[in-house]
Design a protein around this motif. Structure first.
Motif, PDB file in Angstrom:
ATOM      1  N   ASP A 133       1.310  -0.747   0.288  1.00 25.94           N
ATOM      2  CA  ASP A 133       0.176  -0.239  -0.011  1.00 25.94           C
ATOM      3  C   ASP A 133       0.717   0.740   0.112  1.00 25.94           C
ATOM      4  O   ASP A 133       2.163   1.406  -0.835  1.00 25.94           O
TER       5      ASP A 133
ATOM      6  N   CYS B  44       7.500  -0.827   5.874  1.00 27.23           N
ATOM      7  CA  CYS B  44       7.722  -1.730   7.110  1.00 27.23           C
ATOM      8  C   CYS B  44       8.937  -2.622   7.156  1.00 27.23           C
ATOM      9  O   CYS B  44       8.788  -3.425   5.885  1.00 27.23           O
TER      10      CYS B  44
ATOM     11  N   CYS C 110       1.453  -7.230   7.624  1.00 25.80           N
ATOM     12  CA  CYS C 110       0.007  -7.215   7.366  1.00 25.80           C
ATOM     13  C   CYS C 110      -0.250  -8.316   6.285  1.00 25.80           C
ATOM     14  O   CYS C 110       0.809  -8.749   6.022  1.00 25.80           O
TER      15      CYS C 110
ATOM     16  N   CYS D 237       1.209  -7.911   2.987  1.00 28.39           N
ATOM     17  CA  CYS D 237       2.529  -8.792   2.314  1.00 28.39           C
ATOM     18  C   CYS D 237       2.832 -10.000   2.624  1.00 28.39           C
ATOM     19  O   CYS D 237       3.788 -10.585   2.066  1.00 28.39           O
TER      20      CYS D 237
END
Ligand code: SF4
Ligand code: SF4
Ligand code: SF4
Lengths: 785, 111
Positions: free
Chosen positions: A25, A30, A59, A62
């Motif tokens: 996104d 991350c 999340c 991934c």
């Protein structure tokens, strides 16, 4: 963090990287380890516990990385198709050389015959493309005509422009200690007492690089929530105050909260005296905008607004996050202005636990706009940017999408000849309002091309050439949260997987640029490019960043006291008055009211009562899901399995009255169009409001036109009008129109064929489609006012 | 005999599905009809005047509490990736203490 970004672990090779997208996104970055076998095949992904923000968490998007990497639907090599075959699956594999030959030939032909301004570049959202698409337009195609093309540029742009005008700073963000290695434990930090989530659902959306679940971290540390949202989101169900407003009435809520804080004298006098311009004028404007006044308009009980305003103002420090809903309304600039004013007069700007500020643009975020120098000044003057109707918009960096559509249709003052789709699938319900109009206009182009990772409805329907884009696990890069506008860290993105023939966005920019405009593209490799960008501020390189993994930038609170927000290093804010302008000193030049005001949405129970008789429900759209990113991820099995269908959320009482049960196919219709989604019956929405999800198409269906993977069936953007924007040229009613709903047999009932689409001369309130470019009169006010 | 229990502080569970996806990858569950752990949802409903809306992730018979990861001193895959950090593998003897610390809205599973 581990000193080695790449190392052998047993039989496997482990590469550390920071995620962006595709697939994923926003630039959240991350930390994760991607494991491959010795032959380079993907084995697994695991979160990096030492990453200061994500701390090991990942999340679903991934965690499904393996399915993305190995998807049989990936576009793996450049492909071409004859112009006459648009809509047919007659794609032919070609080499990169041939693809670049075609692109170079077509662009140069258009330059010579019609001029570079007749090329349009459509930019997608969120992905790395946000940084690399404008340079493709300006420094490769030499066209000034480029935009993210929601009506009114209704995403991020409105908020950043309002912040530029009134605050003279980059994106104002909730302080979640993201700049500090020790995070919440840093002695400089304070936990916000209240956090206002205004039109924002950060858990699902990780907006612009904000780490969504930081909200949970803060709730565990004592932060309370004030949620301003038409939906009872999961966070709203835990909020101290839920201001459940009628969609599109945010400015009325804002004015009423200001009324409470100013009339009850709950504001920070010292801060206001030194740093805020126009408090008296604002106080006068809101003097009669009581919570009772707002109750009629917003459907929110006055005592909820009053309670929330008091709690926010009397509990320092508190903070506000503003969301997409501020952008997706004609009145959004005023909603944003009242929101910034609220935070400013309470003294929450750039203080611990308040709202962090930063310089407006840095690194690639600045470079992308600087590439405008490669557009010839005479060509730049031809940019379609609504300068007559919306001079404020024309001060910004982008073309104006609403005027562009009109120009594409009328071919006045000139015809467009080429479109380039850069990481965007706009005919699926993500970007374009009235998508069939756009589709027909784009069919006229001499040449259309795209770069993406999957065959989308947009590419299948419209394009003649497509270039394959690699995923972030397959290339090197730099993650830039907030696109350089309030960037707590730089994250190293390290290729772990062989991309085959696919290339990253910046690599494609560079090879296309070397063909078309080599002077703008002096770098030989992506690494050289990143070195140059990092060296605009630091004396180290991309390879050093790889070793660091994450570089958290230095942060100072109260920069306005220290001369750190203005180019002249004087204290204050970078506005004409040097102060935060709750009453704008420049809006008058743009024909805009200098103070915030409320205006009814273009189509609403009060502005168009006749329409409301047949279409009684307020339709809001675009709430996000954990398992997709707009129109992405529909072909990833484990993610699709979680949310297999588009869902329209209906209150149980409304559903009962209409005989609709959970899972039923439901047609959503208004004077502009219709679509079908499946019923989700929930108290999440009140009785008079329904919420429809966006971004739906069906990769498993027939791809050829007219079906185009079913993209017209559940296309909620067919119900959204073009060119109902605010005075500043920003903001459009994506989340606040009217509709009716009724049960049907299946998705087919929502289908349509753009070939048969005829925009009627007038429909809905005034002309919702064909009307003059002048937007709906700004005088439409609520009866109660 | 399992040495740990899966403790979920579900008042913070946001329903993000990361545990489901993490488990699917870790246990290489290929069939989309099978789950090592799956969310259950209750709400939003008004109970005694207050909104109630909770998710609880329920491990299935395919869950071995990530025995091999625990043996290596790592957290189970679902726990490691949980976005709300609301899951823990707690040694059985310590479960009562942990429950007392976490307060209301907690579930314990011995899958
Ligand atoms: S927010 Fe989610 S999709 Fe984005 S990088 Fe992090 S784990 Fe990946
Ligand atoms: S503990 Fe391991 S096996 Fe059990 S649900 Fe979590 S990831 Fe799956
Ligand atoms: S990963 Fe955690 S927060 Fe997400 S659904 Fe599972 S238990 Fe809930």
């Amino acid at each position: 963090m581990d000193a080695e970004w790449k190392k052998e672990v047993g039989d496997l090779i482990r590469v550390r990287t920071c995620g962006w997208s595709p697939p994923g996104d926003h630039p959240v970055g991350c930390g994760m380890f991607i494991y491959t076998d010795k032959d380079g095949n993907f084995v697994k992904v695991e979160g990096d516990p030492d990453h200061p923000i994500s701390q090991g968490r990942l999340c679903p998007r991934c965690l499904a990385m393996g399915e993305f990497l190995n998807s049989p639907d990936r576009i793996k090599y450049p492909m071409k198709r004859a112009r006459a075959d648009r809509g047919k699956d007659t794609w032919e594999r070609i080499t990169w050389d041939e693809a670049l030959d075609i692109l170079e030939r077509e662009v140069k032909k258009i330059w010579e015959e019609y001029g570079p301004e007749t090329i349009y570049l459509f930019q997608g959202t969120g992905r790395e493309a946000t940084l690399y698409a404008p340079p493709m337009a300006q420094a490769c195609f030499k066209t000034p005509n480029c935009s993210f093309s929601m009506s009114g540029g209704s995403c991020y742009g409105p908020r950043t422009v309002v912040a530029d005008f009134l605050l003279g700073a980059g994106y104002p963000e909730l302080d979640y200690a993201a700049y500090f290695p020790d995070r919440y434990d840093d002695p400089r930090y304070e936990v916000p007492k209240y956090i206002i989530l205004w039109g924002k659902s950060p858990l699902q959306s990780n907006p612009d690089g904000f780490y969504g679940h930081a909200i949970i971290d803060l709730m565990k540390r004592g932060s309370k929530l004030i949620v301003i949202d038409p939906r009872l989101t999961w966070l709203a169900s835990r909020a101290a105050f839920h201001i459940q407003l009628r969609p599109g009435t945010d400015a009325a809520v804002g004015l009423a909260m200001l009324n409470v804080v100013l009339t009850e004298d709950l504001y920070d006098h010292e801060f206001c005296e030194n740093w805020v311009f126009g408090v008296e004028e604002l106080a006068e404007r809101v003097a009669d905008k009581t919570p009772e006044w707002a109750e009629d308009i917003t459907w929110v009980p006055a005592e909820v607004i009053r309670g929330a305003a008091r709690a926010f103002a009397t509990n320092a420090p508190s903070s506000i996050m503003w969301g997409l809903a501020i952008d997706t309304q004609q009145n959004g600039a005023q909603a944003g202005q009242s929101l910034l004013a609220l935070a400013a007069i309470c003294g929450y700007m750039d203080v611990p636990g308040g709202i962090t500020l930063s310089l407006p643009s840095s690194f690639m975020g600045r470079w992308r706009f600087e590439t405008a120098q490669y557009v010839d000044p005479e060509t730049m003057a031809k940019r379609i940017d609504a300068k007559e109707d919306h001079p404020a918009y024309a001060c910004g960096p982008f073309a104006h999408p609403d005027e562009v559509l009109t120009v594409m249709e009328t071919e006045e003052p000139y015809a467009f000849h080429m479109a380039y789709f850069y990481a965007t699938n706009p005919i699926s319900p993500t970007v374009y309002a009235e998508p069939e109009r756009w589709y027909n206009a784009l069919m006229k182009m001499d040449f259309n091309a795209a770069q993406d990772c999957f065959m989308t409805p947009t590419i299948m329907g419209l394009c003649d050439l497509v270039l394959p884009v690699s995923g972030f696990a397959e290339h090197d890069g730099v993650v830039l949260p907030h696109f350089g506008r309030n960037t707590h860290f730089l994250g190293a993105m390290n290729a772990a997987i062989d991309p085959g023939e696919a290339k990253s966005d910046i690599e494609i920019d560079m090879i296309v640029g070397k063909r078309l405009n080599p002077e703008a593209w002096p770098w030989e490799t992506a690494e050289e490019f990143f070195n140059a960008q990092i060296r605009t501020q630091y004396d180290w390189d991309f390879n050093d960043l790889r070793d660091m993994g994450v570089f958290q930038q230095n942060f100072e609170y109260r920069k306005y006291e220290k001369g750190m927000l203005r180019p002249d290093s004087e204290p204050g804010f970078n506005t004409p008055t040097g102060m935060i302008e709750v009453c704008s000193s420049i809006y008058d030049d743009f024909g805009e009211d200098e103070l915030p005001y409320f205006m009814e949405p273009a189509m609403s129970p009060y502005s168009t009562p006749d329409v409301a008789e047949e279409y009684p429900l307020v339709l809001t759209t675009g709430g996000r899901d954990f398992v997709s990113f707009h129109s992405e991820h529909r072909q990833i099995p484990s993610l699709r399995n979680v949310t297999p269908d588009p869902l329209v959320t209906i209150n149980p009482a409304t559903a009962r009255a209409l005989g609709i049960n959970a899972g039923d196919y439901v047609c959503i219709e208004n004077p502009l169009g219709k679509c079908v989604e499946r019923a989700r019956i929930s108290n999440e929405v009140p009785e008079r409001v329904v919420h429809a999800t966006h971004g739906w198409w069906y990769p498993e269906e027939e791809g050829e036109a007219p079906n185009l993977f079913g993209t017209w069936k559940s296309n909620v953007n067919k119900l959204i009008p073009m060119y109902k924007v605010g005075k500043l040229g920003y903001g459009a009613p994506y989340k606040n129109v009217l509709c009716k709903i009724y049960k049907v047999d299946g998705y087919e009932a929502g289908n349509s064929n753009p070939a048969e689409y005829e925009p009627p001369a007038s429909r809905g309130p005034e002309s919702m489609t064909k009307g003059a470019p002048a937007p709906l009169s700004y005088e439409v006010k609520h009866q109660g006012e | 005999m399992k040495t740990h229990a899966l403790v979920i502080d579900y008042k913070y569970c946001t329903g993000c599905h990361s545990c489901e996806l993490a488990c699917r990858q870790e246990k290489q569950i290929a069939s989309q009809d099978e789950w090592g752990i799956k969310l259950a949802e209750f709400g939003p409903e008004k109970l005694a005047g207050e909104w109630y809306w909770n998710y609880v992730a329920v491990p299935s018979s395919l869950c071995d509490l990530c025995e091999s990861r625990l043996a290596e001193g790592k957290k189970p895959a679902c726990v490691h990736h949980c976005l709300a950090k609301c899951m823990e593998a707690v040694p059985l003897a310590e479960v009562p203490t942990r429950l007392a610390e976490l307060g209301d809205g907690v579930a314990v599973f011995m899958p």
